[in-house]
Write a protein that holds these residues in place. Structure first.
Motif, PDB file in Angstrom:
ATOM      1  N   THR A   5       0.824  -1.204   0.000  1.00  0.00           N
ATOM      2  CA  THR A   5       0.000   0.000   0.000  1.00  0.00           C
ATOM      3  C   THR A   5       0.861   1.258   0.000  1.00  0.00           C
ATOM      4  OG1 THR A   5      -1.753  -1.151   1.175  1.00  0.00           O
ATOM      5  CG2 THR A   5      -1.760   1.247   1.299  1.00  0.00           C
ATOM      6  N   GLU A   6       1.959   1.245   0.780  1.00  0.00           N
ATOM      7  CA  GLU A   6       2.794   2.439   0.889  1.00  0.00           C
ATOM      8  C   GLU A   6       3.428   2.813  -0.451  1.00  0.00           C
ATOM      9  OE1 GLU A   6       2.017   0.754   4.735  1.00  0.00           O
ATOM     10  OE2 GLU A   6       2.838  -0.112   2.895  1.00  0.00           O
ATOM     11  N   ALA A   7       3.595   1.836  -1.331  1.00  0.00           N
ATOM     12  CA  ALA A   7       4.260   2.094  -2.599  1.00  0.00           C
ATOM     13  C   ALA A   7       3.304   2.630  -3.650  1.00  0.00           C
ATOM     14  CB  ALA A   7       4.908   0.812  -3.118  1.00  0.00           C
ATOM     15  N   GLN A   8       2.031   2.828  -3.266  1.00  0.00           N
ATOM     16  CA  GLN A   8       1.029   3.227  -4.229  1.00  0.00           C
ATOM     17  C   GLN A   8       0.304   4.491  -3.765  1.00  0.00           C
ATOM     18  OE1 GLN A   8      -1.554  -0.090  -4.936  1.00  0.00           O
ATOM     19  NE2 GLN A   8       0.142  -1.494  -4.888  1.00  0.00           N
ATOM     20  N   PRO A   9       0.871   5.638  -3.978  1.00  0.00           N
ATOM     21  CA  PRO A   9       0.275   6.885  -3.504  1.00  0.00           C
ATOM     22  C   PRO A   9      -0.837   7.394  -4.428  1.00  0.00           C
ATOM     23  CG  PRO A   9       2.324   7.338  -4.620  1.00  0.00           C
ATOM     24  CD  PRO A   9       2.174   5.848  -4.625  1.00  0.00           C
ATOM     25  N   ALA A  10      -1.818   6.519  -4.715  1.00  0.00           N
ATOM     26  CA  ALA A  10      -2.911   6.946  -5.581  1.00  0.00           C
ATOM     27  C   ALA A  10      -3.649   8.109  -4.935  1.00  0.00           C
ATOM     28  CB  ALA A  10      -3.865   5.777  -5.805  1.00  0.00           C
ATOM     29  N   ALA A  11      -3.875   9.171  -5.698  1.00  0.00           N
ATOM     30  CA  ALA A  11      -4.436  10.414  -5.155  1.00  0.00           C
ATOM     31  C   ALA A  11      -5.952  10.320  -5.086  1.00  0.00           C
ATOM     32  CB  ALA A  11      -3.997  11.592  -6.019  1.00  0.00           C
ATOM     33  N   ILE A  12      -6.445   9.544  -4.150  1.00  0.00           N
ATOM     34  CA  ILE A  12      -7.886   9.329  -4.041  1.00  0.00           C
ATOM     35  C   ILE A  12      -8.606  10.619  -3.692  1.00  0.00           C
ATOM     36  CG2 ILE A  12      -9.663   8.039  -2.791  1.00  0.00           C
ATOM     37  CD1 ILE A  12      -7.518   5.905  -2.289  1.00  0.00           C
ATOM     38  N   GLU A  13      -7.990  11.430  -2.826  1.00  0.00           N
ATOM     39  CA  GLU A  13      -8.673  12.642  -2.359  1.00  0.00           C
ATOM     40  C   GLU A  13      -8.911  13.647  -3.487  1.00  0.00           C
ATOM     41  OE1 GLU A  13      -4.296  13.275  -2.100  1.00  0.00           O
ATOM     42  OE2 GLU A  13      -5.691  11.680  -1.500  1.00  0.00           O
ATOM     43  N   SER A  14      -8.155  13.552  -4.585  1.00  0.00           N
ATOM     44  CA  SER A  14      -8.336  14.501  -5.682  1.00  0.00           C
ATOM     45  C   SER A  14      -8.844  13.834  -6.956  1.00  0.00           C
ATOM     46  CB  SER A  14      -7.011  15.214  -5.981  1.00  0.00           C
ATOM     47  OG  SER A  14      -6.003  14.280  -6.336  1.00  0.00           O
ATOM     48  N   ALA A  15      -9.224  12.571  -6.863  1.00  0.00           N
ATOM     49  CA  ALA A  15      -9.667  11.838  -8.049  1.00  0.00           C
ATOM     50  C   ALA A  15     -11.015  12.345  -8.538  1.00  0.00           C
ATOM     51  CB  ALA A  15      -9.761  10.345  -7.730  1.00  0.00           C
ATOM     52  N   GLY A  16     -11.190  12.324  -9.849  1.00  0.00           N
ATOM     53  CA  GLY A  16     -12.489  12.671 -10.414  1.00  0.00           C
ATOM     54  C   GLY A  16     -13.451  11.506 -10.396  1.00  0.00           C
ATOM     55  N   PHE A  17     -12.912  10.286 -10.297  1.00  0.00           N
ATOM     56  CA  PHE A  17     -13.730   9.071 -10.248  1.00  0.00           C
ATOM     57  C   PHE A  17     -12.897   7.989  -9.590  1.00  0.00           C
ATOM     58  CE2 PHE A  17     -15.621   5.148 -11.820  1.00  0.00           C
ATOM     59  CZ  PHE A  17     -16.983   5.429 -11.768  1.00  0.00           C
ATOM     60  N   VAL A  18     -13.548   7.162  -8.756  1.00  0.00           N
ATOM     61  CA  VAL A  18     -12.850   6.081  -8.070  1.00  0.00           C
ATOM     62  C   VAL A  18     -13.554   4.761  -8.354  1.00  0.00           C
ATOM     63  CG1 VAL A  18     -12.100   5.121  -5.858  1.00  0.00           C
ATOM     64  CG2 VAL A  18     -12.020   7.598  -6.234  1.00  0.00           C
ATOM     65  N   THR A  19     -12.786   3.802  -8.830  1.00  0.00           N
ATOM     66  CA  THR A  19     -13.288   2.447  -9.044  1.00  0.00           C
ATOM     67  C   THR A  19     -12.839   1.575  -7.885  1.00  0.00           C
ATOM     68  OG1 THR A  19     -13.244   2.641 -11.454  1.00  0.00           O
ATOM     69  CG2 THR A  19     -13.190   0.421 -10.541  1.00  0.00           C
ATOM     70  N   LEU A  20     -13.789   0.943  -7.213  1.00  0.00           N
ATOM     71  CA  LEU A  20     -13.502   0.062  -6.092  1.00  0.00           C
ATOM     72  C   LEU A  20     -13.699  -1.380  -6.556  1.00  0.00           C
ATOM     73  CD1 LEU A  20     -15.482   2.031  -3.345  1.00  0.00           C
ATOM     74  CD2 LEU A  20     -13.010   2.107  -3.774  1.00  0.00           C
ATOM     75  N   LEU A  21     -12.614  -2.147  -6.595  1.00  0.00           N
ATOM     76  CA  LEU A  21     -12.653  -3.527  -7.077  1.00  0.00           C
ATOM     77  C   LEU A  21     -12.459  -4.464  -5.891  1.00  0.00           C
ATOM     78  CD1 LEU A  21     -10.356  -3.192 -10.226  1.00  0.00           C
ATOM     79  CD2 LEU A  21     -12.857  -3.054 -10.117  1.00  0.00           C
ATOM     80  N   ALA A  22     -13.506  -5.179  -5.514  1.00  0.00           N
ATOM     81  CA  ALA A  22     -13.465  -6.030  -4.326  1.00  0.00           C
ATOM     82  C   ALA A  22     -13.577  -7.503  -4.706  1.00  0.00           C
ATOM     83  CB  ALA A  22     -14.598  -5.662  -3.371  1.00  0.00           C
ATOM     84  N   ARG A  23     -12.793  -8.315  -4.020  1.00  0.00           N
ATOM     85  CA  ARG A  23     -12.964  -9.755  -4.192  1.00  0.00           C
ATOM     86  C   ARG A  23     -14.252 -10.169  -3.484  1.00  0.00           C
ATOM     87  NH1 ARG A  23     -11.662 -13.855  -0.714  1.00  0.00           N
ATOM     88  NH2 ARG A  23     -10.904 -15.037  -2.500  1.00  0.00           N
ATOM     89  N   PRO A  24     -14.856 -11.294  -3.860  1.00  0.00           N
ATOM     90  CA  PRO A  24     -16.147 -11.658  -3.278  1.00  0.00           C
ATOM     91  C   PRO A  24     -16.021 -12.320  -1.907  1.00  0.00           C
ATOM     92  CG  PRO A  24     -15.552 -13.227  -4.993  1.00  0.00           C
ATOM     93  CD  PRO A  24     -14.496 -12.159  -5.002  1.00  0.00           C
ATOM     94  N   ASP A  25     -15.768 -11.516  -0.879  1.00  0.00           N
ATOM     95  CA  ASP A  25     -15.874 -11.997   0.491  1.00  0.00           C
ATOM     96  C   ASP A  25     -16.378 -10.862   1.371  1.00  0.00           C
ATOM     97  OD1 ASP A  25     -13.738 -10.478   1.712  1.00  0.00           O
ATOM     98  OD2 ASP A  25     -12.277 -11.932   1.011  1.00  0.00           O
ATOM     99  N   GLY A  26     -16.831 -11.202   2.577  1.00  0.00           N
ATOM    100  CA  GLY A  26     -17.463 -10.210   3.427  1.00  0.00           C
ATOM    101  C   GLY A  26     -16.552  -9.096   3.861  1.00  0.00           C
ATOM    102  N   ASP A  27     -15.291  -9.398   4.116  1.00  0.00           N
ATOM    103  CA  ASP A  27     -14.314  -8.386   4.524  1.00  0.00           C
ATOM    104  C   ASP A  27     -14.080  -7.377   3.402  1.00  0.00           C
ATOM    105  OD1 ASP A  27     -12.155  -7.008   5.705  1.00  0.00           O
ATOM    106  OD2 ASP A  27     -10.707  -8.545   5.103  1.00  0.00           O
ATOM    107  N   ALA A  28     -13.810  -7.870   2.198  1.00  0.00           N
ATOM    108  CA  ALA A  28     -13.574  -6.970   1.065  1.00  0.00           C
ATOM    109  C   ALA A  28     -14.812  -6.150   0.744  1.00  0.00           C
ATOM    110  CB  ALA A  28     -13.145  -7.779  -0.162  1.00  0.00           C
ATOM    111  N   LEU A  29     -15.979  -6.760   0.853  1.00  0.00           N
ATOM    112  CA  LEU A  29     -17.227  -6.054   0.580  1.00  0.00           C
ATOM    113  C   LEU A  29     -17.451  -4.935   1.596  1.00  0.00           C
ATOM    114  CD1 LEU A  29     -19.918  -5.753  -0.918  1.00  0.00           C
ATOM    115  CD2 LEU A  29     -20.817  -7.604   0.507  1.00  0.00           C
ATOM    116  N   ALA A  30     -17.220  -5.223   2.872  1.00  0.00           N
ATOM    117  CA  ALA A  30     -17.363  -4.189   3.898  1.00  0.00           C
ATOM    118  C   ALA A  30     -16.360  -3.068   3.674  1.00  0.00           C
ATOM    119  CB  ALA A  30     -17.178  -4.793   5.286  1.00  0.00           C
TER     120      ALA A  30
END
Length: 420
Positions: free
Chosen positions: A8-33
């Motif tokens: 995670t630390e190696a990926q400084p994706a600028a979520i706070e300034s993004a115009g659109f965010v795609t959330l890709l979750a694996r099918p389990d309860g933890d990822a879904l939450a």
């Protein structure tokens, strides 16, 4: 380097300034939450987003490619060298942030990420002009329970839960962690507990009578720990099921019940799962899916052939097992056995075209990666449950529709046993 390809630390994706965010979750309860936690935070900031549930191979093809878009992957996304549709190497894409299940619950990491966003957008207002309220505590706790923890495994979640309990948004109460107010319905279909009456409403009704509160919790605990298949694990994990956190403002009765429903729907009903996680309703559809899921999981365990090996507990599912348990819900079967019935640290459930894996206390990622790597098989993993897909050479071809051949599974078991 982790199984996801980058930390995670190696990926400084600028979520706070993004115009659109795609959330890709694996099918389990933890990822879904975790996806739900992030989706609600983005909605409060009026940032457009999309939530998608899918297998690992599917997730890698859904990475956002627009210039102002950011992707957050909740679970492994791709191996090094895999590319998106436009040819970009996923591991090198600065606009992709991957939360790693080997590092702990994905929900805990998502809550910490929301804290980062709050710090970066201090004073941000939601649509009503009031300060952002932070992660929903019931959802945050549900995610960590779905990941296999009785309590929050991350400091960020523990803080949210503590504040919510003090404010009455979570209400610690006697009883059991079910999603409905009907204990017969809740106990019969729960995959957070296993007893002789699991999967059978009539048997539950006879066992509990009209008890409630502490008395009900005591009966359930005794039946779960005293079940003929129970191991010492059952005595430890029963803590996640008794004295639950009620959710006065939530869509379901308890946080533990929400965890169970999130797990069930993530595997079996993606539309209802996403709607529930992001707070857009779908409760009735989710509960229907949860009931079907619970019945299938308990039926699978009831009829499975179990084998104990040094370090690995193997269940071969019976040909009469519901199709759901042999396919999409196979991780739930493995997870419940790991929580209640295994004498070994790793559970391997043999289904039609896949293996379900689950661990008792550690991350399952190294096990899934080692097994898949040794046999050249595709895999996907959450924090404590994983799937390894069997290729055509390991699928049966007989007209009797036998499961994967003994030779193939034995080889995989030997690989699992060879891990430290």
């Amino acid at each position: 380097m982790t199984a996801t390809g980058r930390t995670t630390e190696a990926q400084p994706a600028a979520i706070e300034s993004a115009g659109f965010v795609t959330l890709l979750a694996r099918p389990d309860g933890d990822a879904l939450a975790a996806a739900g936690v992030l989706a609600r935070a983005l909605a409060a900031r009026e940032t457009p987003y999309q939530v998608s549930l899918g297998e690992r191979s599917e997730r890698a093809t859904r990475v956002a490619t627009d210039d102002d878009a950011v992707t957050v992957a909740l679970g492994p996304l791709a191996d090094k060298g895999d590319s998106t549709d436009d040819g970009t190497d996923v591991g090198d894409d600065p606009d992709v942030r991957i939360l790693d299940p080997e590092a702990g619950s994905l929900t805990g990491q998502a809550v910490a990420l929301v804290d980062e966003l709050d710090a970066d957008t201090e004073g941000a207002d939601d649509r009503d002009g009031t300060a952002t309220a932070g992660p929903d505590p019931a959802l945050a706790l549900a995610g960590t329970i779905a990941a296999g923890h009785a309590e929050a495994d991350a400091e960020a979640v523990a803080t949210v839960v503590e504040i919510a309990r003090e404010a009455g948004r979570l209400d610690r109460q006697p009883g059991v962690a079910i999603p409905t107010t009907d204990p017969v319905d809740g106990l019969a279909h729960s995959t957070l507990v296993r007893a002789a009456w699991s999967g059978d409403e009539a048997a539950v009704a006879e066992a509990i009578g009209d008890t409630e509160g502490r008395q009900l919790a005591s009966i359930v605990a005794i039946d779960a720990v005293g079940h003929e298949q129970a191991t010492e694990r059952a005595a430890t994990t029963i803590d996640r099921f008794v004295r639950p956190d009620g959710t006065p403002d939530g869509p379901l009765a308890t946080a533990g019940g929400l965890a169970d429903v999130l797990t069930a729907t993530a595997h079996t009903s993606p539309a209802a799962a996403i709607a529930l996680a992001i707070g857009h309703g779908g409760t009735d559809a989710a509960l229907d899916a949860w009931r079907t899921h619970g019945e299938a999981v308990h039926a699978a365990i009831d009829t499975a052939d179990a084998e104990r090996h040094d370090g690995v507990y193997v269940l071969r599912l019976d040909e009469e097992t519901p199709d759901l348990a042999r396919t999409d819900a196979i991780e739930s079967v493995a997870g419940l056995v790991a929580a209640t019935s295994t004498p070994e640290p790793l559970v391997c459930v043999v289904g039609d075209d896949r293996l379900g894996l689950a661990t008792t206390d550690e991350s399952v990622v190294p096990h899934a990666e080692a097994i898949a790597g040794a046999h050249g098989l595709p895999w996907d993993a959450g924090h404590r449950t994983a799937t390894v897909h069997l290729d055509d050479d390991t699928e049966a071809t007989s007209e009797t529709d036998e499961r994967a051949t003994d030779t193939d599974v034995d080889a995989i078991v030997e690989t699992a046993r060879g891990r430290p």
